[in-house]
Design a protein around this motif. Structure first.
Motif, short mmCIF file in Angstrom:
data_model
loop_
_atom_site.label_atom_id
_atom_site.label_comp_id
_atom_site.label_asym_id
_atom_site.label_seq_id
_atom_site.Cartn_x
_atom_site.Cartn_y
_atom_site.Cartn_z
N VAL A 1 36.48 32.59 48.85
CA VAL A 1 36.96 31.06 49.12
C VAL A 1 36.13 31.90 50.48
O VAL A 1 35.09 30.80 51.68
CB VAL A 1 37.95 30.37 49.16
CG1 VAL A 1 37.98 29.52 49.14
CG2 VAL A 1 38.18 30.51 47.36
N ALA A 2 36.96 31.85 51.48
CA ALA A 2 36.67 32.00 52.31
C ALA A 2 35.05 32.94 53.09
O ALA A 2 34.77 32.44 54.09
CB ALA A 2 37.94 32.97 53.21
N GLU A 3 35.19 33.97 52.19
CA GLU A 3 34.31 34.27 52.83
C GLU A 3 32.00 33.60 52.64
O GLU A 3 31.35 32.88 53.12
CB GLU A 3 33.77 35.63 51.90
CG GLU A 3 32.44 36.60 51.74
CD GLU A 3 32.45 38.14 51.29
OE1 GLU A 3 31.41 38.61 51.66
OE2 GLU A 3 33.12 38.16 51.29
N LEU A 4 32.85 32.24 51.05
CA LEU A 4 31.50 31.75 51.36
C LEU A 4 31.48 30.24 52.19
O LEU A 4 30.69 30.02 52.27
CB LEU A 4 31.99 31.16 49.93
CG LEU A 4 31.44 32.00 48.56
CD1 LEU A 4 31.91 31.54 47.17
CD2 LEU A 4 30.44 32.09 48.32
N GLY B 1 44.45 46.21 31.70
CA GLY B 1 44.85 44.75 32.43
C GLY B 1 44.58 45.13 34.01
O GLY B 1 44.37 43.50 34.42
N TRP B 2 44.70 45.90 34.28
CA TRP B 2 44.62 46.29 35.66
C TRP B 2 43.03 46.05 36.09
O TRP B 2 42.62 45.17 36.98
CB TRP B 2 44.92 48.03 36.35
CG TRP B 2 44.65 47.95 37.18
CD1 TRP B 2 45.48 47.44 38.63
CD2 TRP B 2 43.40 48.51 38.01
NE1 TRP B 2 44.99 47.66 39.98
CE2 TRP B 2 44.04 48.76 39.52
CE3 TRP B 2 42.30 49.59 37.53
CZ2 TRP B 2 42.63 49.70 40.03
CZ3 TRP B 2 41.49 49.77 38.67
CH2 TRP B 2 42.20 49.94 39.59
N ALA B 3 41.86 46.29 35.23
CA ALA B 3 40.85 46.13 35.52
C ALA B 3 39.59 44.91 35.49
O ALA B 3 38.52 45.12 35.81
CB ALA B 3 39.62 47.43 34.72
N SER B 4 40.77 44.21 34.35
CA SER B 4 40.01 42.89 34.56
C SER B 4 40.77 41.91 35.66
O SER B 4 40.73 40.97 34.69
CB SER B 4 40.20 42.29 33.04
OG SER B 4 42.05 42.50 32.49
N ARG B 5 41.40 41.83 35.85
CA ARG B 5 42.49 41.43 36.91
C ARG B 5 41.15 40.14 38.07
O ARG B 5 40.19 40.75 38.10
CB ARG B 5 44.10 42.14 38.06
CG ARG B 5 42.13 43.11 39.46
CD ARG B 5 43.54 43.50 39.78
NE ARG B 5 42.88 44.32 40.79
CZ ARG B 5 42.66 45.69 40.95
NH1 ARG B 5 41.99 45.93 39.99
NH2 ARG B 5 41.65 45.61 42.05
N ASN B 6 41.77 39.82 38.38
CA ASN B 6 40.58 38.28 38.99
C ASN B 6 41.36 38.35 40.40
O ASN B 6 42.00 38.76 40.89
CB ASN B 6 41.56 37.12 39.20
CG ASN B 6 40.99 36.18 39.22
OD1 ASN B 6 39.68 35.90 40.14
ND2 ASN B 6 41.48 34.51 39.78
N ARG B 7 40.15 39.00 41.15
CA ARG B 7 39.80 39.29 42.12
C ARG B 7 39.09 38.76 43.51
O ARG B 7 38.36 38.96 43.97
CB ARG B 7 39.08 41.26 42.21
CG ARG B 7 40.30 41.92 41.74
CD ARG B 7 39.20 43.71 41.70
NE ARG B 7 38.48 43.14 40.09
CZ ARG B 7 37.68 45.08 40.37
NH1 ARG B 7 37.54 45.57 41.17
NH2 ARG B 7 36.76 44.56 39.10
#
Length: 57
Positions: free
Chosen positions: A33-36, A22-28
């Motif tokens: 958004v700011a970088e793009l 669950g920790w490895a598949s979290r949304n990161r």
């Protein structure tokens, strides 16, 4: 009692694997958004800097 201890080891391993999965598949993607948006501004600035006067010599 020793048999119960040996049965709990795989149970703890499964619980640990589930937590890690669950920790490895979290949304990161929160910072993307700011970088793009910054990259889009950079591209716009580079397009505006092109004067279109021909090839550089």
């Amino acid at each position: 009692m020793a048999a119960l201890a040996w049965l709990l080891i795989p149970l703890f391993a499964v619980v640990g694997a589930a937590i890690w999965g669950g920790w490895a598949s979290r949304n990161r993607t929160t910072g993307d958004v700011a970088e793009l948006a910054g990259y889009a501004r950079f591209r716009d600035a580079m397009e505006k800097a092109d004067t279109g006067s021909g090839p550089a010599q």
